[in-house]
Design a protein around this motif. Structure first.
Motif, mmCIF file in Angstrom:
data_model
loop_
_atom_site.group_PDB
_atom_site.id
_atom_site.type_symbol
_atom_site.label_atom_id
_atom_site.label_comp_id
_atom_site.label_asym_id
_atom_site.label_seq_id
_atom_site.Cartn_x
_atom_site.Cartn_y
_atom_site.Cartn_z
ATOM 1 N N SER A 99 -12.130 -1.726 0.160
ATOM 2 C CA SER A 99 -11.915 -1.075 1.455
ATOM 3 C C SER A 99 -12.211 -1.986 2.642
ATOM 4 O O SER A 99 -11.599 -1.836 3.703
ATOM 5 C CB SER A 99 -12.772 0.192 1.562
ATOM 6 N N GLU A 100 -13.127 -2.930 2.479
ATOM 7 C CA GLU A 100 -13.544 -3.760 3.604
ATOM 8 C C GLU A 100 -13.192 -5.239 3.424
ATOM 9 O O GLU A 100 -12.548 -5.843 4.276
ATOM 10 C CB GLU A 100 -15.061 -3.615 3.822
ATOM 11 N N ARG A 116 -2.147 -0.149 11.876
ATOM 12 C CA ARG A 116 -2.077 1.012 10.995
ATOM 13 C C ARG A 116 -0.657 1.271 10.520
ATOM 14 O O ARG A 116 -0.415 1.551 9.337
ATOM 15 C CB ARG A 116 -2.613 2.255 11.711
ATOM 16 N N SER A 137 -10.179 8.264 3.267
ATOM 17 C CA SER A 137 -11.440 7.783 3.829
ATOM 18 C C SER A 137 -11.230 7.015 5.127
ATOM 19 O O SER A 137 -12.094 7.027 6.017
ATOM 20 C CB SER A 137 -12.157 6.875 2.825
ATOM 21 N N HIS A 138 -10.092 6.327 5.236
ATOM 22 C CA HIS A 138 -9.813 5.490 6.406
ATOM 23 C C HIS A 138 -8.421 5.804 6.959
ATOM 24 O O HIS A 138 -7.520 4.953 6.927
ATOM 25 C CB HIS A 138 -9.924 4.015 6.030
ATOM 26 N N ASP A 140 -7.394 5.877 9.831
ATOM 27 C CA ASP A 140 -7.058 5.024 10.964
ATOM 28 C C ASP A 140 -6.482 3.685 10.532
ATOM 29 O O ASP A 140 -5.983 2.937 11.381
ATOM 30 C CB ASP A 140 -8.297 4.789 11.825
ATOM 31 N N ARG A 141 -6.526 3.385 9.242
ATOM 32 C CA ARG A 141 -6.088 2.075 8.776
ATOM 33 C C ARG A 141 -4.755 2.109 8.024
ATOM 34 O O ARG A 141 -4.105 1.066 7.881
ATOM 35 C CB ARG A 141 -7.139 1.468 7.852
#
Length: 257
Positions: A99-100, A116, A137-138, A140-141
């Protein structure tokens, strides 16, 4: 197209790992295939593998390189072993990695867009779980996410894969209604007021995960999430996934400019 096998060190895992990357090429015509690349940083599809596979499997079992050639998108295929894209109870921090760290590293190596609207994620089985987990979970991405025969209900895994379940999630009480629970993530996103990614879900009617997929479909519909659901005869196998990844690529909301 460029096909790159990339080995690199991961800080979050504390070890060397790998990803396979497909990069667009400026317009050319080769026998049996045409290609294009947009005049900007590449839109990117993160394509995730299943429980018994690795980062090479989509190339070995499908024609994904040929399927994306005319779309102008990059494809990033990482390896996460049997981690369920999770910071494991007894193991490695694969959720932090996927994820990161992975998007940051991939963008440092290759000209990939961080917008995005240019980022998508898809996967099969365990990878379907990972794809929806990332998108929910994300939100916005990721503009869109696709689950093919996804293992979307972690509670059902405790009986089918008890050893893996204990290593990854710990106990059933720890897993259900946690940040690893897809039903919880969907509910939280719906309640948050954030813009939800577009979701695509499919499963063969003969698949052992069919009932699990029906349960998540109904849950997502009750929450009014933007879900496209499709089913047809099919099993948990590559004949089905090879056909459906082509459908996913047709469905992706790709910008053409």
């Amino acid at each position: 197209m460029a096909l790159i096998n990339c080995d690199f060190y991961s800080d979050s895992l504390g070890l060397s790992t790998s990803m396979t990357v497909i990069l667009p090429q400026q317009s050319y015509s080769q026998i049996g295939m045409e290609s294009k690349a947009l005049q900007r940083k590449h839109p990117t599809l993160y394509l995730l593998h299943g429980l018994s596979d690795d980062h090479t499997i989509w190339l070995r079992r499908t024609s994904i390189e040929r399927y994306v050639a005319s779309l102008g998108i990059a494809v990033v295929m990482p390896v996460v072993h049997r981690s369920f894209y999770t910071n494991m109870k007894s193991g490695y921090d694969y959720w932090t990695f996927i994820s990161e760290e992975l998007p940051s590293i991939a963008r440092s190596f290759f000209p990939l867009s961080d917008r995005r609207e240019d980022n998508f994620v898809a996967g099969l089985s365990m990878g379907g779980y990972g794809a929806f987990k990332l998108a929910l979970s994300h939100p916005d991405r990721y503009q869109a996410a696709a689950s093919l025969s996804g293992s979307l209900d972690i509670a059902s895994l405790s009986e089918r894969f008890p050893a893996d379940f204990a290593k990854v999630f710990g106990s059933l009480d720890e897993a259900v209604d946690s940040a690893n629970d897809m039903f919880r993530l969907a509910s939280d996103l719906a309640a948050s007021g954030k813009q939800a990614p577009q979701l695509y879900q499919c499963c063969g009617t003969e698949d052992f995960l069919y009932d699990v997929n029906l349960n998540f479909r109904d849950h997502a519909r009750q929450l009014n999430l933007p879900l496209t659901y499709e089913e047809e005869p099919g099993n948990h196998d590559w004949g089905y996934w090879d056909a459906k990844i082509q459908r996913v690529l047709e469905w992706l909301p790709l910008r053409t400019e």
